[in-house]
Design an enzyme around this catalytic site. Structure first.
Site, mmCIF file in Angstrom:
data_model
loop_
_atom_site.group_PDB
_atom_site.id
_atom_site.type_symbol
_atom_site.label_atom_id
_atom_site.label_comp_id
_atom_site.label_asym_id
_atom_site.label_seq_id
_atom_site.Cartn_x
_atom_site.Cartn_y
_atom_site.Cartn_z
ATOM 1 N N TYR A 134 0.896 -1.250 -0.320
ATOM 2 C CA TYR A 134 0.290 0.203 -0.574
ATOM 3 C C TYR A 134 0.907 1.077 -0.342
ATOM 4 O O TYR A 134 1.862 1.114 0.772
ATOM 5 C CB TYR A 134 -0.908 0.172 1.431
ATOM 6 C CG TYR A 134 -2.901 -0.330 0.594
ATOM 7 C CD1 TYR A 134 -2.729 0.768 -0.153
ATOM 8 C CD2 TYR A 134 -3.163 -1.160 1.591
ATOM 9 C CE1 TYR A 134 -4.113 -0.014 -0.427
ATOM 10 C CE2 TYR A 134 -4.325 -1.408 1.048
ATOM 11 C CZ TYR A 134 -4.942 -0.781 -0.067
ATOM 12 O OH TYR A 134 -6.136 -1.607 -0.065
ATOM 13 N N GLU A 153 -0.781 4.862 -0.354
ATOM 14 C CA GLU A 153 -1.464 6.080 -0.786
ATOM 15 C C GLU A 153 -0.686 7.515 -0.885
ATOM 16 O O GLU A 153 0.667 7.322 0.467
ATOM 17 C CB GLU A 153 -3.025 6.042 0.449
ATOM 18 C CG GLU A 153 -4.024 5.536 -0.514
ATOM 19 C CD GLU A 153 -4.223 4.411 0.497
ATOM 20 O OE1 GLU A 153 -2.665 3.636 0.891
ATOM 21 O OE2 GLU A 153 -4.734 3.177 0.465
ATOM 22 N N ASP A 212 -6.998 13.245 -24.849
ATOM 23 C CA ASP A 212 -6.844 12.542 -24.352
ATOM 24 C C ASP A 212 -6.337 11.364 -25.392
ATOM 25 O O ASP A 212 -6.771 11.128 -26.515
ATOM 26 C CB ASP A 212 -8.579 11.417 -24.327
ATOM 27 C CG ASP A 212 -8.698 9.873 -24.001
ATOM 28 O OD1 ASP A 212 -7.227 9.311 -24.300
ATOM 29 O OD2 ASP A 212 -9.292 10.065 -23.822
ATOM 30 N N THR A 247 -3.738 6.028 -22.132
ATOM 31 C CA THR A 247 -4.329 4.882 -21.269
ATOM 32 C C THR A 247 -2.663 4.141 -22.104
ATOM 33 O O THR A 247 -1.985 5.279 -22.612
ATOM 34 C CB THR A 247 -4.927 3.791 -21.956
ATOM 35 O OG1 THR A 247 -5.372 3.638 -23.374
ATOM 36 C CG2 THR A 247 -6.219 3.888 -21.667
ATOM 37 N N LYS A 273 -2.427 0.888 -25.286
ATOM 38 C CA LYS A 273 -2.115 0.657 -26.886
ATOM 39 C C LYS A 273 -1.661 0.697 -27.650
ATOM 40 O O LYS A 273 -0.232 -0.447 -27.099
ATOM 41 C CB LYS A 273 -3.554 1.591 -26.576
ATOM 42 C CG LYS A 273 -4.691 1.976 -25.794
ATOM 43 C CD LYS A 273 -6.164 2.213 -26.760
ATOM 44 C CE LYS A 273 -7.234 2.068 -25.318
ATOM 45 N NZ LYS A 273 -7.304 2.918 -24.311
ATOM 46 N N ARG A 296 -1.990 -2.392 -18.257
ATOM 47 C CA ARG A 296 -3.191 -2.489 -18.654
ATOM 48 C C ARG A 296 -3.237 -0.591 -17.988
ATOM 49 O O ARG A 296 -3.324 -1.217 -16.559
ATOM 50 C CB ARG A 296 -3.936 -2.850 -18.550
ATOM 51 C CG ARG A 296 -5.697 -2.477 -18.841
ATOM 52 C CD ARG A 296 -6.268 -3.964 -18.986
ATOM 53 N NE ARG A 296 -6.115 -4.509 -20.181
ATOM 54 C CZ ARG A 296 -6.522 -4.008 -21.633
ATOM 55 N NH1 ARG A 296 -7.767 -3.289 -20.962
ATOM 56 N NH2 ARG A 296 -6.147 -4.810 -22.171
HETATM 57 N N1 DSN Z 1 -12.001 0.977 -25.179
HETATM 58 C C1 DSN Z 1 -11.386 1.456 -25.482
HETATM 59 C C2 DSN Z 1 -10.964 1.201 -27.344
HETATM 60 O O1 DSN Z 1 -11.437 -0.193 -27.743
HETATM 61 O O2 DSN Z 1 -11.021 2.079 -27.997
HETATM 62 C C3 DSN Z 1 -11.480 2.950 -25.293
HETATM 63 O O3 DSN Z 1 -11.842 3.480 -24.525
#
Ligand code: DSN
Length: 417
Positions: free
Chosen positions: A53, A55, A198, A224, A227, A233
């Protein structure tokens, strides 16, 4: 104390992992938001850091024993700063949606107006879709692409003048074109709006120098890490120093609890990988592969939304092109060993669960080492599966050929549970 391995203790879960590994190894993963992390990222993700932990932030934790956790988190932050040219970075968001929500609460007040892209035109649920709770709290006004499939900047400016948003939000999950950040910033400056991007889908392409980078220009940028950036993730927020306190406070204690430090360590490893010169080649090849697919689909008479692609993905109107719905195409392609997702097209007349389009992309296949020649073959298989969607024997034949191709591009040859 503990001596049992997964193999000794839980054969059910192990069997599911192995089946999924086999699916990933023997199929063609073309969901544009998916990728394959390196064994080094997997190792950090599966490390004992999950036990702790922590925080708070480095040097200001609520728990004791955080000195090594601080090292990990500080390294992740400094690598992200170097990668994107960011002034301030928060690596604690658990994923993209929580990162976006933290930004809204950190920088805005309930009722404030946010100008964001309509979902069917390539936006994202968290950019103000009415089904989300955020849409009950903030006043989202949605802009769209024009008939040529471009973001109509004159219209965006007019909407900004009419609605006086506190924030203008760009960055998309199904839009395949470059974004003109300078022009959007100029519009935001005219109405006194905060700029937010984003970049979840294209972060790897930006890190690899293959797409425009909003980070030095915009107030705040979320992403994120799993990707095109090819990390675990998770999520991340980058912002100008003037927003640092508000963003950090919104993430913790405003919105989240203890950060997942095993995940943050894996982010740090992925950032180090993205800082290597070869990551540029990877990002370049993602785009080349998407262009190769674009050429195949153009030649075969498919309607490509937004007129084609500048990034890693294509949104294809299969209903108009071949008289098959996005859902039917997804099912047929699954049977052929090719994974894509059904997707709305701009102003889709069909329902979200059975829309007109499919969305597909090249990040994962590019990680496997596939290039333009393979894309030509893959595009051809996709077309064959779509025009033979009801013919299970033909789809099974494609699946066999797909499997043969994947053998030439092994994914995790050394990974053994
Ligand atoms: N679920 C993602 C996507 O496939 O684009 C976006 O959050």
């Amino acid at each position: 104390m503990y001596t049992h391995s997964l193999k000794d203790f839980d054969s059910d879960i192990l069997a599911s992992i192995k089946r999924e590994q086999d699916r990933q190894e023997t199929g063609l993963e073309m969901i544009p938001s998916e990728n394959f992390v390196s064994p080094a990222v997997l190792q950090a993700l599966g490390s004992i850091l999950t036990n702790k932990y922590s925080e708070g932030y480095a040097g200001k934790r609520y728990y004791g024993g955080c000195e090594f956790i601080d090292e990990v988190e500080t390294l992740a932050i400094s690598r992200a700063k170097q990668l994107f040219g960011a002034e301030h970075v928060n690596v604690q968001p658990l994923s993209g949606a929580p990162a976006n929500v933290a930004v809204y609460f950190g920088l805005l007040k309930p009722g404030d107006t946010i100008l964001g892209m309509d979902l069917s035109h390539g936006g994202h649920l968290t950019h103000g879709h009415p089904v989300t709770y955020m849409a009950q709290i903030f006043n989202f006004v949605r802009y769209k692409t024009n008939a040529e499939g471009k973001i109509d900047l004159d219209n965006l400016r007019q909407m900004a003048l009419d609605h006086k948003p506190k924030m203008i939000l760009v960055g998309y999950s199904a839009y395949s074109r470059e974004i003109e950040y300078e022009k959007i910033k100029a519009i935001a400056d005219e109405v006194g709006a905060i700029t937010m991007a984003d970049i979840a889908h294209i972060a790897g392409l930006i890190a690899g120098g293959q797409m425009n980078n909003p980070v030095p220009l915009f107030d705040v940028v979320t992403t994120t890490t799993h990707k095109t950036l090819r990390g675990p993730r998770g999520g991340m927020i980058m912002c100008q120093e003037k927003w640092a306190k508000a963003i950090d406070k919104a993430v913790f204690p405003g919105f989240q609890g203890g950060p997942h430090e095993n995940n943050i360590a894996a982010k740090a490893v992925a950032f180090k990988e993205a800082l290597q010169p070869e990551f540029k080649d990877y990002a370049k090849q993602i785009k080349k592969n998407a262009k190769a697919l674009e050429a195949v689909f153009n030649a075969k008479g498919y309607q490509l939304c937004f007129g084609g692609t500048d990034n890693h993905l294509l949104l294809i109107n299969v209903f108009e092109s071949k008289g098959i719905t996005g859902k039917e195409a997804q099912i047929a392609l699954d049977k052929a060993g090719i994974t894509v997702n059904k997707n709305m097209i701009p102003d889709d007349p069909r329902a979200p669960m059975d829309p007109s389009g499919i969305r597909l992309g090249t990040p994962a296949l590019t990680t496997r080492g596939m290039k333009e020649a393979e894309m030509k073959q893959v595009g051809d298989w996709i077309n064959q599966a779509i025009i033979n969607a009801k013919d299970d024997a033909k789809l099974a034949n494609i699946k066999t050929e797909v499997k043969e191709l994947t053998k030439k591009f092994p994914l995790y040859p050394t990974l053994n549970y």
